[in-house]
Enzyme design. Structure first.
Site, PDB file in Angstrom:
ATOM      1  N   GLY A  98       0.785  -1.223   0.000  1.00  0.00           N
ATOM      2  CA  GLY A  98       0.000   0.000   0.000  1.00  0.00           C
ATOM      3  C   GLY A  98       0.817   1.274   0.000  1.00  0.00           C
ATOM      4  O   GLY A  98       0.344   2.323  -0.433  1.00  0.00           O
ATOM      5  N   GLU A 139      -1.061  -1.913  -5.812  1.00  0.00           N
ATOM      6  CA  GLU A 139      -2.271  -1.251  -5.306  1.00  0.00           C
ATOM      7  C   GLU A 139      -2.365   0.170  -5.862  1.00  0.00           C
ATOM      8  O   GLU A 139      -1.748   1.075  -5.306  1.00  0.00           O
ATOM      9  CB  GLU A 139      -2.265  -1.219  -3.780  1.00  0.00           C
ATOM     10  CG  GLU A 139      -2.227  -2.594  -3.126  1.00  0.00           C
ATOM     11  CD  GLU A 139      -2.275  -2.503  -1.594  1.00  0.00           C
ATOM     12  OE1 GLU A 139      -2.811  -1.516  -1.047  1.00  0.00           O
ATOM     13  OE2 GLU A 139      -1.769  -3.421  -0.950  1.00  0.00           O
ATOM     14  N   TYR A 262      -6.651  -5.748  12.347  1.00  0.00           N
ATOM     15  CA  TYR A 262      -6.689  -4.358  12.778  1.00  0.00           C
ATOM     16  C   TYR A 262      -8.100  -3.828  12.574  1.00  0.00           C
ATOM     17  O   TYR A 262      -8.946  -4.468  11.928  1.00  0.00           O
ATOM     18  CB  TYR A 262      -5.687  -3.494  12.003  1.00  0.00           C
ATOM     19  CG  TYR A 262      -5.990  -3.350  10.526  1.00  0.00           C
ATOM     20  CD1 TYR A 262      -6.673  -2.240  10.051  1.00  0.00           C
ATOM     21  CD2 TYR A 262      -5.585  -4.327   9.612  1.00  0.00           C
ATOM     22  CE1 TYR A 262      -6.962  -2.106   8.701  1.00  0.00           C
ATOM     23  CE2 TYR A 262      -5.873  -4.207   8.265  1.00  0.00           C
ATOM     24  CZ  TYR A 262      -6.562  -3.100   7.812  1.00  0.00           C
ATOM     25  OH  TYR A 262      -6.857  -2.969   6.477  1.00  0.00           O
ATOM     26  N   TRP A 350      -3.766 -10.029   7.363  1.00  0.00           N
ATOM     27  CA  TRP A 350      -2.833  -8.890   7.404  1.00  0.00           C
ATOM     28  C   TRP A 350      -2.991  -8.228   8.777  1.00  0.00           C
ATOM     29  O   TRP A 350      -4.056  -7.723   9.074  1.00  0.00           O
ATOM     30  CB  TRP A 350      -3.135  -7.875   6.297  1.00  0.00           C
ATOM     31  CG  TRP A 350      -2.254  -6.660   6.476  1.00  0.00           C
ATOM     32  CD1 TRP A 350      -2.526  -5.542   7.217  1.00  0.00           C
ATOM     33  CD2 TRP A 350      -0.932  -6.464   5.963  1.00  0.00           C
ATOM     34  NE1 TRP A 350      -1.472  -4.664   7.197  1.00  0.00           N
ATOM     35  CE2 TRP A 350      -0.478  -5.210   6.426  1.00  0.00           C
ATOM     36  CE3 TRP A 350      -0.082  -7.225   5.154  1.00  0.00           C
ATOM     37  CZ2 TRP A 350       0.782  -4.698   6.105  1.00  0.00           C
ATOM     38  CZ3 TRP A 350       1.157  -6.710   4.836  1.00  0.00           C
ATOM     39  CH2 TRP A 350       1.579  -5.460   5.295  1.00  0.00           C
TER      40      TRP A 350
END
Length: 369
Positions: A98, A139, A262, A350
């Site tokens: 990212g 990405e 997360y 992730w």
């Protein structure tokens, strides 16, 4: 031996097909992020079939894959380190991420010569650092030409891997990718046919649907499996994305559903209005409001936060005062992995460094069975 002389491609091809079959069976993947603070030696690799080492870089000047000097030692020893606990775990070098510049990938993919530099250097880096494969994390392709070039890159990459395997006498490297949650990226279709034919499997990033920086006015599930109609927020869910990939022609067994370790924290307008889709005023803690699962569990403990599981959307959330956090806890992870089992999918997470004493990873592993 006679067959190998007459058909020199046959044995490597059969090895490739066996390799391909093995790689798509019940994927339990996890990304390890070098900046996470978790040493590779601390990864409980027994809970994964595939571990992705993130991230290698794409040099915009040479179109070659490079590994930063700060990561060189960790990356070169990664496979040996994680295989001490699980000798059968497969490792992949993940490229991009990212924080990388998508225009660099776009430029690389636009020309045959630069694609070749990228592919050849990817293979060289993976082999020299003892990885079992390469993971592409661009990405995101954001134009029709990007999508067309991605398809060409995928086909050329697969051909190169087969040839390299034949020439080296080794099983071909795995080829995977992390892609958008849907086969359609804001009206642009991914090259699904080339993806299905070229990649061993793809990691579907079924998260970051909602966050306080881009949906500040209401709390919402950051990674809901399903969406709730008439909720007042963007209607999107992981199931919707998976169905789009299958509908586009990518086999279910080549799809791994992304599970985030997360969540995101919003600031409630009213502490007494604290459910899903409650009025909010952006991030509770500044920045983008993101918090690792281990940080969220610490917040819950320190603030005696109330925790709620919503089985309709498949999301967990907690709140204390005017702080509201949407995330995936044990209940959501269990439901999502059961969804994967029912639909013949794998899963990936992730990232492993944000787990809390391996609670989520153990839950996912045991649920998949």
């Amino acid at each position: 031996m006679a067959y190998s002389k007459k058909f020199p491609f046959l044995i490597p091809f059969l090895l490739f097909m066996l390799h391909l079959h093995e790689s798509t069976a019940q994927i339990k993947g996890g990304y390890w992020f070098s900046a996470s603070g978790l040493p590779a030696s601390s990864i409980n690799s027994t809970l994964f079939t595939h571990l992705f080492c993130a991230f290698a870089n794409l040099d915009p000047n040479t179109n070659k894959v490079t590994i930063s000097s700060s990561n060189a030692a960790q990356f070169s020893s990664f496979t040996q380190t994680v295989q001490q606990k699980n000798p059968s775990v497969k490792t992949l070098l993940s490229i991009g991420g990212g924080a990388s510049n998508p225009s660099t990938f776009s430029a690389m993919a636009s020309q045959s010569s630069s694609r070749k530099s990228f592919i050849d250097s990817s293979i060289q880096q993976a082999r020299s650092n003892n990885f079992h494969g390469v993971d592409l994390d661009w990405e995101y392709p954001s134009s029709s030409s990007d999508m067309q070039n991605l398809g060409q890159l995928a086909r050329e990459f697969r051909t190169s891997l087969i040839n390299e395997g034949r020439n080296s006498g080794k099983p071909p490297l795995l080829l995977t990718a992390a892609f958008f949650h849907s086969s359609n990226y804001y009206s642009l279709d991914y090259p699904a046919k080339a993806i299905n034919e070229s990649f061993d499997f793809i990691n579907v990033m079924a998260y970051d649907f909602h966050g306080p920086n881009w949906f500040p006015n209401r709390t919402a599930p950051p990674a809901g499996l399903y969406f709730q109609r008439n909720s007042g927020v963007y209607q999107v869910g992981g199931d919707q994305g998976i169905r789009s990939w299958i509908g586009a022609g990518v086999a279910a067994q080549k799809l791994a559903l992304g599970i985030p370790y997360y969540g995101y924290a919003w600031r409630l307008v009213n502490a007494n209005n604290n459910g899903l889709y409650a009025p909010a005023t952006g991030s509770a803690f500044g920045g983008d409001g993101s918090m690792g699962y281990n940080q969220i569990r610490a917040f819950v403990s320190q603030n005696r936060a109330r925790c709620v599981y919503n089985s309709t959307v498949v999301t967990d959330y907690c709140y204390a005062g005017t702080t509201w956090i949407g995330y995936d806890d044990v209940q959501s992870v269990t439901a999502k992995v059961n969804y994967c089992k029912r639909n013949g999918l794998g899963y990936f997470v992730w990232h492993v460094g944000a787990d809390d004493n391996w609670v989520l990873s153990q839950t996912a592993y045991r649920t998949m069975g």
